[in-house]
Motif scaffolding. Sequence first.
Motif, PDB file in Angstrom:
ATOM      1  N   ASN A 198       0.852  -1.191   0.000  1.00  0.00           N
ATOM      2  CA  ASN A 198       0.000   0.000   0.000  1.00  0.00           C
ATOM      3  C   ASN A 198       0.892   1.247   0.000  1.00  0.00           C
ATOM      4  OD1 ASN A 198      -1.998   1.930   0.236  1.00  0.00           O
ATOM      5  ND2 ASN A 198      -3.005   0.970   1.991  1.00  0.00           N
ATOM      6  N   THR A 199       1.537   1.479  -1.129  1.00  0.00           N
ATOM      7  CA  THR A 199       2.532   2.558  -1.196  1.00  0.00           C
ATOM      8  C   THR A 199       1.913   3.925  -1.012  1.00  0.00           C
ATOM      9  OG1 THR A 199       2.344   2.518  -3.613  1.00  0.00           O
ATOM     10  CG2 THR A 199       4.118   1.219  -2.622  1.00  0.00           C
ATOM     11  N   ASN A 200       0.661   4.117  -1.431  1.00  0.00           N
ATOM     12  CA  ASN A 200       0.017   5.415  -1.239  1.00  0.00           C
ATOM     13  C   ASN A 200      -0.136   5.749   0.238  1.00  0.00           C
ATOM     14  OD1 ASN A 200      -0.243   5.923  -3.986  1.00  0.00           O
ATOM     15  ND2 ASN A 200      -2.281   5.012  -4.113  1.00  0.00           N
ATOM     16  N   ALA A 201      -0.534   4.731   1.030  1.00  0.00           N
ATOM     17  CA  ALA A 201      -0.679   4.953   2.469  1.00  0.00           C
ATOM     18  C   ALA A 201       0.674   5.222   3.115  1.00  0.00           C
ATOM     19  CB  ALA A 201      -1.345   3.748   3.129  1.00  0.00           C
ATOM     20  N   VAL A 202       1.704   4.494   2.686  1.00  0.00           N
ATOM     21  CA  VAL A 202       3.039   4.715   3.245  1.00  0.00           C
ATOM     22  C   VAL A 202       3.489   6.145   2.981  1.00  0.00           C
ATOM     23  CG1 VAL A 202       5.471   4.063   3.103  1.00  0.00           C
ATOM     24  CG2 VAL A 202       3.696   2.291   3.051  1.00  0.00           C
ATOM     25  N   ARG A 203       3.305   6.620   1.748  1.00  0.00           N
ATOM     26  CA  ARG A 203       3.696   7.993   1.426  1.00  0.00           C
ATOM     27  C   ARG A 203       2.918   9.009   2.264  1.00  0.00           C
ATOM     28  NH1 ARG A 203       4.238   6.052  -4.041  1.00  0.00           N
ATOM     29  NH2 ARG A 203       2.053   6.587  -4.459  1.00  0.00           N
ATOM     30  N   LEU A 204       1.621   8.755   2.438  1.00  0.00           N
ATOM     31  CA  LEU A 204       0.803   9.675   3.232  1.00  0.00           C
ATOM     32  C   LEU A 204       1.308   9.748   4.665  1.00  0.00           C
ATOM     33  CD1 LEU A 204      -1.653  11.469   3.808  1.00  0.00           C
ATOM     34  CD2 LEU A 204      -2.982   9.371   4.190  1.00  0.00           C
ATOM     35  N   TYR A 205       1.526   8.587   5.285  1.00  0.00           N
ATOM     36  CA  TYR A 205       1.965   8.592   6.681  1.00  0.00           C
ATOM     37  C   TYR A 205       3.352   9.217   6.829  1.00  0.00           C
ATOM     38  CZ  TYR A 205      -2.063   5.698   7.859  1.00  0.00           C
ATOM     39  OH  TYR A 205      -3.337   5.237   8.053  1.00  0.00           O
ATOM     40  N   GLU A 206       4.219   8.968   5.885  1.00  0.00           N
ATOM     41  CA  GLU A 206       5.541   9.606   5.952  1.00  0.00           C
ATOM     42  C   GLU A 206       5.420  11.118   5.805  1.00  0.00           C
ATOM     43  OE1 GLU A 206       8.649   6.136   4.514  1.00  0.00           O
ATOM     44  OE2 GLU A 206       7.713   7.400   2.970  1.00  0.00           O
ATOM     45  N   SER A 207       4.481  11.585   4.986  1.00  0.00           N
ATOM     46  CA  SER A 207       4.285  13.029   4.829  1.00  0.00           C
ATOM     47  C   SER A 207       3.740  13.663   6.104  1.00  0.00           C
ATOM     48  CB  SER A 207       3.334  13.317   3.660  1.00  0.00           C
ATOM     49  OG  SER A 207       1.984  13.022   3.991  1.00  0.00           O
ATOM     50  N   LEU A 208       3.067  12.856   6.940  1.00  0.00           N
ATOM     51  CA  LEU A 208       2.538  13.368   8.205  1.00  0.00           C
ATOM     52  C   LEU A 208       3.595  13.413   9.303  1.00  0.00           C
ATOM     53  CD1 LEU A 208      -0.938  11.563   8.384  1.00  0.00           C
ATOM     54  CD2 LEU A 208      -0.437  13.879   7.600  1.00  0.00           C
ATOM     55  N   GLY A 209       4.737  12.744   9.073  1.00  0.00           N
ATOM     56  CA  GLY A 209       5.788  12.750  10.077  1.00  0.00           C
ATOM     57  C   GLY A 209       6.050  11.407  10.720  1.00  0.00           C
ATOM     58  N   PHE A 210       5.508  10.332  10.134  1.00  0.00           N
ATOM     59  CA  PHE A 210       5.868   8.996  10.588  1.00  0.00           C
ATOM     60  C   PHE A 210       7.134   8.559   9.858  1.00  0.00           C
ATOM     61  CE2 PHE A 210       1.390   9.009  11.726  1.00  0.00           C
ATOM     62  CZ  PHE A 210       1.369   8.311  12.922  1.00  0.00           C
ATOM     63  N   ARG A 211       7.970   7.796  10.566  1.00  0.00           N
ATOM     64  CA  ARG A 211       9.225   7.319   9.991  1.00  0.00           C
ATOM     65  C   ARG A 211       9.218   5.796   9.969  1.00  0.00           C
ATOM     66  NH1 ARG A 211      13.312   5.454  12.844  1.00  0.00           N
ATOM     67  NH2 ARG A 211      12.641   6.539  14.734  1.00  0.00           N
ATOM     68  N   LEU A 212       9.667   5.242   8.851  1.00  0.00           N
ATOM     69  CA  LEU A 212       9.766   3.798   8.732  1.00  0.00           C
ATOM     70  C   LEU A 212      10.794   3.263   9.724  1.00  0.00           C
ATOM     71  CD1 LEU A 212       8.998   1.203   7.193  1.00  0.00           C
ATOM     72  CD2 LEU A 212      10.851   1.742   5.608  1.00  0.00           C
ATOM     73  N   ARG A 213      10.371   2.301  10.530  1.00  0.00           N
ATOM     74  CA  ARG A 213      11.280   1.694  11.502  1.00  0.00           C
ATOM     75  C   ARG A 213      11.775   0.328  11.039  1.00  0.00           C
ATOM     76  NH1 ARG A 213      10.919  -2.010  15.701  1.00  0.00           N
ATOM     77  NH2 ARG A 213      12.717  -1.800  17.090  1.00  0.00           N
ATOM     78  N   ARG A 214      10.851  -0.507  10.568  1.00  0.00           N
ATOM     79  CA  ARG A 214      11.251  -1.851  10.166  1.00  0.00           C
ATOM     80  C   ARG A 214      10.168  -2.485   9.299  1.00  0.00           C
ATOM     81  NH1 ARG A 214       9.210  -6.193  13.962  1.00  0.00           N
ATOM     82  NH2 ARG A 214      11.077  -7.379  13.481  1.00  0.00           N
ATOM     83  N   ALA A 215      10.561  -3.520   8.586  1.00  0.00           N
ATOM     84  CA  ALA A 215       9.611  -4.375   7.888  1.00  0.00           C
ATOM     85  C   ALA A 215       9.442  -5.652   8.703  1.00  0.00           C
ATOM     86  CB  ALA A 215      10.125  -4.702   6.491  1.00  0.00           C
ATOM     87  N   ALA A 216       8.246  -6.197   8.691  1.00  0.00           N
ATOM     88  CA  ALA A 216       7.971  -7.408   9.459  1.00  0.00           C
ATOM     89  C   ALA A 216       7.101  -8.339   8.636  1.00  0.00           C
ATOM     90  CB  ALA A 216       7.283  -7.065  10.779  1.00  0.00           C
ATOM     91  N   THR A 217       7.211  -9.612   8.921  1.00  0.00           N
ATOM     92  CA  THR A 217       6.407 -10.619   8.235  1.00  0.00           C
ATOM     93  C   THR A 217       5.083 -10.811   8.965  1.00  0.00           C
ATOM     94  OG1 THR A 217       8.347 -11.791   7.412  1.00  0.00           O
ATOM     95  CG2 THR A 217       6.301 -13.033   7.515  1.00  0.00           C
TER      96      THR A 217
END
Length: 242
Positions: A210-229
């Motif tokens: 869900n790349t659109n959601a990832v971009r939105l949350y990053e634009s709000l100030g969330f930072r990617l911490r990790r990927a998980a299974t």
Amino acid sequence: MVDVEPFRPESGQAHPLDNSVYSALTGPHAHFAQRRGNALRYPLDMSPFMALPDSPGDADWADIAALADPDRGVTLTGLTVEPPDGWEVVMRGTVLQLVDDGIAAAPDDEAVTLTQADVPEMLALAERTKPGPFLPRTIEMGTYLGIRHGGRLVAMAGERLRPPGWTEISGVCTDADRRGQGLGTRLVLAVAAGIRMRGETPFLHVVASNTNAVRLYESLGFRLRRAATLVLTRPPAETSIS
């Protein structure tokens, strides 16, 4: 390739978000936990998530098989180990864990706190919009906020997992005829404001595709911490206990 910041433990301690379901069910959500040995789960009508310790042994897998609902299997996230031989992997996916890195959290005057009386409408909204698992008792996991237009619940967001010091934002959804108005964003920021008021830090999970959601949350100030299974698996029939 996803650029994920590695966690650097202090004093040998694991980060509570590394195995967030286990951290929640042995921490602030321990009163919800259904337990067998070291295996834990939320009630079936609250959440599908189950949890094992970081390095589960054969006895732990046997215990979680006994806790599993035969029709639903075992839903795990965050573990870095594979299910034992003989277990069927029904679904496997990748979720991204994002953490608050300076989001502009703020209350919202239009947002109302949802209660048990709102659950039928919340379930209907979740069924229409598919934000992820939302069950009759999911509301008990934390505070949920909603926005109504013309008396109809058209958007909501709330709190799900609560590892020590952290709270997950989840259940973010907006009716199709109200999308593009920023309602979901406003609710995310309002839920985050409530989390911060408790002295905790917001985080969330997003399906990696869900790349659109990832971009939105990053634009709000969330930072990617990790990927998980995220894995849905079923134990061999002979180990399942109804």
